[in-house]
Design a protein around this motif. Structure first.
Motif, short mmCIF file in Angstrom:
data_model
loop_
_atom_site.label_atom_id
_atom_site.label_comp_id
_atom_site.label_asym_id
_atom_site.label_seq_id
_atom_site.Cartn_x
_atom_site.Cartn_y
_atom_site.Cartn_z
N TYR A 1 47.20 27.02 27.45
CA TYR A 1 48.32 27.84 27.88
C TYR A 1 48.79 27.27 29.21
CZ TYR A 1 45.07 30.27 31.07
OH TYR A 1 44.16 30.57 32.06
N THR A 2 49.93 27.75 29.70
CA THR A 2 50.50 27.18 30.92
C THR A 2 50.83 28.26 31.94
OG1 THR A 2 52.78 27.28 30.12
CG2 THR A 2 51.55 25.26 29.64
N THR A 3 50.80 27.87 33.20
CA THR A 3 51.31 28.70 34.29
C THR A 3 52.25 27.83 35.12
OG1 THR A 3 49.47 28.14 35.77
CG2 THR A 3 49.21 30.11 34.38
N THR A 4 53.25 28.47 35.70
CA THR A 4 54.26 27.74 36.47
C THR A 4 54.31 28.24 37.91
OG1 THR A 4 55.60 27.53 34.46
CG2 THR A 4 56.71 27.10 36.55
N GLN B 1 69.97 10.99 49.99
CA GLN B 1 70.82 11.60 51.01
C GLN B 1 71.96 12.43 50.43
OE1 GLN B 1 72.47 8.55 53.53
NE2 GLN B 1 74.09 8.02 52.08
N GLU B 2 72.13 12.35 49.12
CA GLU B 2 73.16 13.15 48.46
C GLU B 2 72.75 14.62 48.31
OE1 GLU B 2 76.16 11.85 47.56
OE2 GLU B 2 75.44 10.00 48.51
N PHE B 3 71.47 14.93 48.62
CA PHE B 3 70.94 16.27 48.38
C PHE B 3 70.40 16.90 49.67
CE2 PHE B 3 70.38 13.52 44.71
CZ PHE B 3 71.10 14.22 43.74
N ASN B 4 70.34 18.24 49.66
CA ASN B 4 69.87 18.97 50.84
C ASN B 4 68.53 19.66 50.64
OD1 ASN B 4 72.26 18.42 52.36
ND2 ASN B 4 73.32 19.99 51.17
N TYR B 5 68.18 19.97 49.39
CA TYR B 5 66.95 20.71 49.10
C TYR B 5 66.21 20.07 47.94
CZ TYR B 5 69.05 24.39 51.94
OH TYR B 5 69.63 25.09 52.97
N ILE B 6 64.90 20.30 47.91
CA ILE B 6 64.09 19.89 46.78
C ILE B 6 63.21 21.07 46.37
CG2 ILE B 6 62.27 18.88 48.26
CD1 ILE B 6 61.88 16.78 45.95
N TYR B 7 63.15 21.30 45.08
CA TYR B 7 62.30 22.37 44.52
C TYR B 7 61.27 21.73 43.62
CZ TYR B 7 65.65 25.42 46.58
OH TYR B 7 66.44 26.05 47.51
N ILE B 8 60.00 21.98 43.93
CA ILE B 8 58.90 21.43 43.16
C ILE B 8 58.49 22.46 42.11
CG2 ILE B 8 56.53 20.55 43.27
CD1 ILE B 8 58.59 18.77 44.67
N ILE B 9 58.42 22.01 40.86
CA ILE B 9 58.01 22.86 39.76
C ILE B 9 56.69 22.31 39.22
CG2 ILE B 9 58.58 23.77 37.47
CD1 ILE B 9 61.40 22.37 39.45
N GLY B 10 55.63 23.06 39.43
CA GLY B 10 54.31 22.64 38.95
C GLY B 10 53.89 23.46 37.74
N MET C 1 63.24 31.08 35.13
CA MET C 1 63.94 30.24 34.17
C MET C 1 63.02 29.19 33.56
SD MET C 1 67.57 29.76 36.13
CE MET C 1 68.53 29.13 34.77
N THR C 2 62.08 28.69 34.36
CA THR C 2 61.17 27.66 33.84
C THR C 2 59.95 28.27 33.17
OG1 THR C 2 60.20 27.47 36.04
CG2 THR C 2 61.86 25.86 35.45
N ARG C 3 59.52 29.44 33.65
CA ARG C 3 58.33 30.05 33.08
C ARG C 3 58.55 30.48 31.64
NH1 ARG C 3 55.88 35.59 35.44
NH2 ARG C 3 57.76 36.32 34.41
N GLY C 4 59.75 30.88 31.30
CA GLY C 4 60.03 31.36 29.96
C GLY C 4 59.98 30.32 28.86
N LEU C 5 59.67 29.09 29.24
CA LEU C 5 59.69 28.00 28.24
C LEU C 5 58.45 27.95 27.37
CD1 LEU C 5 60.85 25.22 30.63
CD2 LEU C 5 62.07 26.20 28.76
N PHE C 6 57.33 28.42 27.87
CA PHE C 6 56.07 28.09 27.23
C PHE C 6 55.42 29.32 26.60
CE2 PHE C 6 56.66 25.41 31.02
CZ PHE C 6 56.96 24.24 30.37
#
Length: 198
Positions: free
Chosen positions: A3-6, A54-63, A193-198
């Motif tokens: 099973y997965t957790t996000t 440099q085209e971006f301002n934020y980064i979101y890490i999805i583990g 939005m990502t958790r609902g995938l699995f």
């Protein structure tokens, strides 16, 4: 079987780069990987990395932790079986996660996702034959191809310890993807939005 957790976290990209990027150190590891110079998603990248970022301002890490049940861990009693379970489960989860992030890109103007590990859209990458990518609209660069310290990122931002297969299947593996954006996002919404995938 699993099973997965996000877990999701984000930072301003300039802070993230200052703390976690060391191309000279981490891209050396890529040279010892079988994907090196064989996948368009992996090093050496044919782009100017600082200019790209440099085209971006934020980064979101999805583990996404892929957590195996006890029966599956026990069944992986040979090197071949460990490899088979690892490949099958990680590819299943990675494919779903990559598709979800491509869908997110459509909802968030100016965003681009980064993948965990090399692209597997094709059985044989066109790079091996000095030809351009067949699916540039779907291929996404590997997060580690930018020289980021994935161990520190996962530990600091997601509070997850990376585990690897040695003589047995580990309790879990972690896939680490990212979303680069121009705007600050609500991490709760991104998580849902990502958790609902699995």
């Amino acid at each position: 079987m699993y099973y997965t957790t996000t877990t999701v976290n984000g930072k301003p990209l300039d802070e993230f780069i200052a703390k976690y990027q060391d191309q000279a150190k981490f891209l050396v590891f890529c040279q010892h990987c079988s994907n090196y110079q064989t996948l368009w998603s992996c090093p050496p990248l044919l782009l100017d990395i600082p200019q790209f970022l440099q085209e971006f301002n934020y980064i979101y890490i999805i583990g996404v932790k892929v957590i195996y049940d006890e029966e599956t861990i026990k069944s992986a009693h040979t090197a071949e079986k460990i490899k088979e379970i690892t490949f099958q489960s990680l590819q299943e989860v990675k494919t779903k996660l990559a598709a979800a992030l491509l869908a997110l890109e459509q909802q968030i103007p100016g965003s681009v996702s980064l993948s965990s590990g090399g692209c597997r859209l094709c059985q044989r990458c066109e790079r091996c034959d000095d030809r351009p990518c067949r699916y540039p609209e779907k291929m996404r660069y590997s997060l580690d191809a930018f020289g980021f310290d994935l161990t520190a990122i996962t530990s600091d931002l997601l509070q997850i310890e990376l585990k690897w297969a040695k003589n047995s299947l580990p309790e879990y593996y972690t896939l680490i993807h990212a979303l680069l954006t121009n705007q600050e996002l609500d991490k709760t919404i991104l998580h849902e939005m990502t958790r609902g995938l699995f």
